[in-house]
Design a protein around this motif. Structure first.
Motif, mmCIF file in Angstrom:
data_model
loop_
_atom_site.group_PDB
_atom_site.id
_atom_site.type_symbol
_atom_site.label_atom_id
_atom_site.label_comp_id
_atom_site.label_asym_id
_atom_site.label_seq_id
_atom_site.Cartn_x
_atom_site.Cartn_y
_atom_site.Cartn_z
ATOM 1 N N GLN A 158 30.508 -56.897 15.567
ATOM 2 C CA GLN A 158 31.808 -56.622 14.962
ATOM 3 C C GLN A 158 31.714 -55.545 13.879
ATOM 4 O OE1 GLN A 158 34.050 -60.142 13.886
ATOM 5 N NE2 GLN A 158 33.314 -61.214 15.699
ATOM 6 N N THR A 159 30.611 -55.540 13.121
ATOM 7 C CA THR A 159 30.419 -54.520 12.097
ATOM 8 C C THR A 159 30.293 -53.141 12.734
ATOM 9 O OG1 THR A 159 29.400 -56.102 10.587
ATOM 10 C CG2 THR A 159 28.941 -53.767 10.183
ATOM 11 N N MET A 160 29.523 -53.033 13.817
ATOM 12 C CA MET A 160 29.382 -51.746 14.497
ATOM 13 C C MET A 160 30.716 -51.277 15.069
ATOM 14 S SD MET A 160 25.628 -51.801 16.303
ATOM 15 C CE MET A 160 25.497 -53.535 16.736
ATOM 16 N N MET A 161 31.499 -52.189 15.645
ATOM 17 C CA MET A 161 32.808 -51.815 16.196
ATOM 18 C C MET A 161 33.743 -51.339 15.078
ATOM 19 S SD MET A 161 32.562 -52.043 19.466
ATOM 20 C CE MET A 161 34.134 -52.295 20.275
ATOM 21 N N THR A 162 33.687 -52.003 13.940
ATOM 22 C CA THR A 162 34.498 -51.593 12.798
ATOM 23 C C THR A 162 34.036 -50.241 12.267
ATOM 24 O OG1 THR A 162 34.876 -53.897 12.220
ATOM 25 C CG2 THR A 162 35.267 -52.296 10.490
ATOM 26 N N MET A 163 32.722 -50.027 12.244
ATOM 27 C CA MET A 163 32.199 -48.722 11.827
ATOM 28 C C MET A 163 32.703 -47.623 12.754
ATOM 29 S SD MET A 163 28.292 -49.799 10.811
ATOM 30 C CE MET A 163 27.709 -48.122 10.676
ATOM 31 N N ALA A 164 32.751 -47.893 14.046
ATOM 32 C CA ALA A 164 33.263 -46.911 15.002
ATOM 33 C C ALA A 164 34.729 -46.607 14.712
ATOM 34 C CB ALA A 164 33.095 -47.430 16.431
ATOM 35 N N ASP A 165 35.514 -47.648 14.445
ATOM 36 C CA ASP A 165 36.928 -47.438 14.121
ATOM 37 C C ASP A 165 37.077 -46.583 12.860
ATOM 38 O OD1 ASP A 165 37.548 -49.059 16.287
ATOM 39 O OD2 ASP A 165 37.984 -50.823 15.060
ATOM 40 N N THR A 166 36.290 -46.890 11.853
ATOM 41 C CA THR A 166 36.348 -46.140 10.595
ATOM 42 C C THR A 166 35.951 -44.682 10.825
ATOM 43 O OG1 THR A 166 35.843 -48.130 9.338
ATOM 44 C CG2 THR A 166 35.451 -46.024 8.229
ATOM 45 N N TYR A 167 34.877 -44.467 11.557
ATOM 46 C CA TYR A 167 34.413 -43.107 11.835
ATOM 47 C C TYR A 167 35.478 -42.331 12.616
ATOM 48 C CZ TYR A 167 31.128 -39.336 12.731
ATOM 49 O OH TYR A 167 30.494 -38.120 12.771
ATOM 50 N N SER A 168 36.135 -43.005 13.546
ATOM 51 C CA SER A 168 37.178 -42.371 14.341
ATOM 52 C C SER A 168 38.366 -41.945 13.473
ATOM 53 C CB SER A 168 37.648 -43.335 15.436
ATOM 54 O OG SER A 168 38.624 -42.742 16.243
ATOM 55 N N ARG A 169 38.728 -42.795 12.524
ATOM 56 C CA ARG A 169 39.849 -42.462 11.618
ATOM 57 C C ARG A 169 39.469 -41.379 10.608
ATOM 58 N NH1 ARG A 169 40.173 -48.012 11.258
ATOM 59 N NH2 ARG A 169 39.415 -47.979 9.117
ATOM 60 N N ALA A 170 38.200 -41.342 10.207
ATOM 61 C CA ALA A 170 37.770 -40.462 9.124
ATOM 62 C C ALA A 170 37.324 -39.069 9.577
ATOM 63 C CB ALA A 170 36.630 -41.118 8.347
ATOM 64 N N THR A 171 37.031 -38.917 10.863
ATOM 65 C CA THR A 171 36.524 -37.636 11.359
ATOM 66 C C THR A 171 37.277 -37.244 12.636
ATOM 67 O OG1 THR A 171 34.863 -38.483 12.918
ATOM 68 C CG2 THR A 171 34.208 -38.334 10.576
ATOM 69 N N PRO A 172 37.143 -36.002 13.043
ATOM 70 C CA PRO A 172 37.749 -35.599 14.321
ATOM 71 C C PRO A 172 36.846 -35.904 15.527
ATOM 72 C CG PRO A 172 36.864 -33.671 13.219
ATOM 73 C CD PRO A 172 36.659 -34.843 12.291
ATOM 74 N N TYR A 173 35.728 -36.610 15.315
ATOM 75 C CA TYR A 173 34.725 -36.786 16.359
ATOM 76 C C TYR A 173 34.859 -38.130 17.066
ATOM 77 C CZ TYR A 173 33.073 -32.898 13.613
ATOM 78 O OH TYR A 173 33.002 -31.722 12.923
ATOM 79 N N LYS A 174 35.907 -38.254 17.865
ATOM 80 C CA LYS A 174 36.171 -39.509 18.582
ATOM 81 C C LYS A 174 35.056 -39.835 19.573
ATOM 82 C CE LYS A 174 40.140 -39.328 16.511
ATOM 83 N NZ LYS A 174 40.060 -39.499 15.090
ATOM 84 N N ASP A 175 34.406 -38.788 20.109
ATOM 85 C CA ASP A 175 33.329 -39.019 21.068
ATOM 86 C C ASP A 175 32.167 -39.778 20.421
ATOM 87 O OD1 ASP A 175 32.867 -36.634 19.510
ATOM 88 O OD2 ASP A 175 31.298 -36.027 20.935
ATOM 89 N N GLN A 176 31.860 -39.476 19.182
ATOM 90 C CA GLN A 176 30.772 -40.190 18.514
ATOM 91 C C GLN A 176 31.184 -41.622 18.165
ATOM 92 O OE1 GLN A 176 29.816 -36.980 15.564
ATOM 93 N NE2 GLN A 176 27.740 -37.578 16.167
#
Length: 115
Positions: free
Chosen positions: A73-91
């Motif tokens: 769940q932490t990794m999935m939340t990190m992915a959501d945060t990274y997606s919102r914070a950067t333009p790099y949806k692929d990462q």
């Protein structure tokens, strides 16, 4: 004037300084009581040192399956945060793929051990 919020974390330790209880509260939380948790991960970014500072704690009664779920769940939340914070949806998607693979491998190990 800007608003502030305070987060309080209380950790109860046994005689060997191993966490027995973790409780937290926040001034913005509607709950007026301390909320129990079995684990926590807190990270701070030190921009001067360009380093992440972390506090990772879990209680001795946290089960391995709970730890695996917590990490997933932490990794999935990190992915959501990274997606919102950067333009790099692929990462962000790469993180999600890894998190799902991590959980699947854990579940396979549990099945192989008969748990």
């Amino acid at each position: 004037m800007s608003k502030t919020s305070t987060i309080k974390i209380q950790v109860g330790l046994d005689d060997n300084k191993v966490p027995e209880t973790i409780e937290w509260s926040a001034t913005d939380n509607k709950e007026e009581r301390m909320i129990k948790a079995k684990g926590m991960m807190v990270s701070f970014w030190d921009s001067a040192e360009k380093a992440a500072l972390r506090i990772d704690l879990w209680t001795k009664d946290m089960m391995v399956d709970e730890m695996a779920d917590f990490f997933f769940q932490t990794m999935m939340t990190m992915a959501d945060t990274y997606s919102r914070a950067t333009p790099y949806k692929d990462q962000a998607d790469d993180i999600r793929v890894f998190a799902k693979s991590f959980l699947k491998k854990f579940q396979e190990k549990q099945e192989a051990e008969g748990k």
